[in-house]
Design a protein around this motif. Structure first.
Motif, PDB file in Angstrom:
ATOM      1  N   LYS A  93      -7.298  -0.681   1.291  1.00  0.00           N
ATOM      2  CA  LYS A  93      -7.078  -1.213  -0.275  1.00  0.00           C
ATOM      3  C   LYS A  93      -7.943  -0.403  -1.495  1.00  0.00           C
ATOM      4  O   LYS A  93      -7.276  -0.051  -2.449  1.00  0.00           O
ATOM      5  CB  LYS A  93      -6.946  -2.718  -0.261  1.00  0.00           C
ATOM      6  N   THR A 114      -6.130   1.762  -4.182  1.00  0.00           N
ATOM      7  CA  THR A 114      -6.544   1.635  -5.528  1.00  0.00           C
ATOM      8  C   THR A 114      -6.987   2.815  -6.195  1.00  0.00           C
ATOM      9  O   THR A 114      -6.633   3.237  -7.396  1.00  0.00           O
ATOM     10  CB  THR A 114      -7.198   0.367  -5.735  1.00  0.00           C
ATOM     11  N   LEU A 154       0.714  -1.020   0.164  1.00  0.00           N
ATOM     12  CA  LEU A 154      -0.043  -0.161   0.007  1.00  0.00           C
ATOM     13  C   LEU A 154       0.789   1.097  -0.023  1.00  0.00           C
ATOM     14  O   LEU A 154       2.113   1.092   0.426  1.00  0.00           O
ATOM     15  CB  LEU A 154      -1.008  -0.181   1.159  1.00  0.00           C
TER      16      LEU A 154
END
Length: 146
Positions: free
Chosen positions: A118, A122, A75
């Protein structure tokens, strides 16, 4: 923020402690980082094992551990999150509204207090590759002033 005293006495050992820092190595899933841990330490204890730490001192290893976990999970780290958000010309509050997480999420991500999710990671990566899509996201969210 009140200034902490330079000296204090250890409540169990009676040793005189002085305000300072000691290296602290943290590990997570095969990754390591060393931080300078603030606290009160005895002069004759180079390891700092008998040191005392204020709640604010604990933010140092907590934030370093969040960064290690993010790195282990692939990440974005706090600096990358800030860089992308600024590239997109979004305030922290607007980023939290458009991308998700709430009004204070990006402040916490960028301070290293919590790890980015997440899905938000993204979304940021996709927007970094095509910043023009921020306007599309605003339309989807029904927000023309964010």
């Amino acid at each position: 923020m009140p200034r902490l005293p330079d000296r204090r006495v250890h409540p169990e050992t009676g040793q005189e402690l002085r305000r300072g820092v000691r290296p602290l190595t943290l590990s997570y899933r095969g990754l390591e980082t060393t931080v300078q841990m603030p606290g009160w330490y005895a002069a004759d204890d180079p390891t700092g094992e008998n040191g005392l730490h204020a709640p604010g001192d604990m933010k140092v290893p907590d934030r370093a551990l969040v960064a290690l976990k993010a790195r282990a999970g692939g990440l974005l780290d706090p600096d990358a999150i800030r860089t992308i958000r600024k590239k997109l010309r979004l305030t922290q509050r607007a980023a939290g509204h458009l991308i998700g997480g709430g009004p204070n999420a990006f402040q916490r991500y960028e301070a290293g207090e919590v790890m980015i999710s997440k899905p938000a990671d993204t979304a940021l990566r996709l927007l970094a590759n095509d910043p023009s899509r921020v306007d599309e996201l605003r339309l989807i969210r029904g927000d023309t002033a964010a």
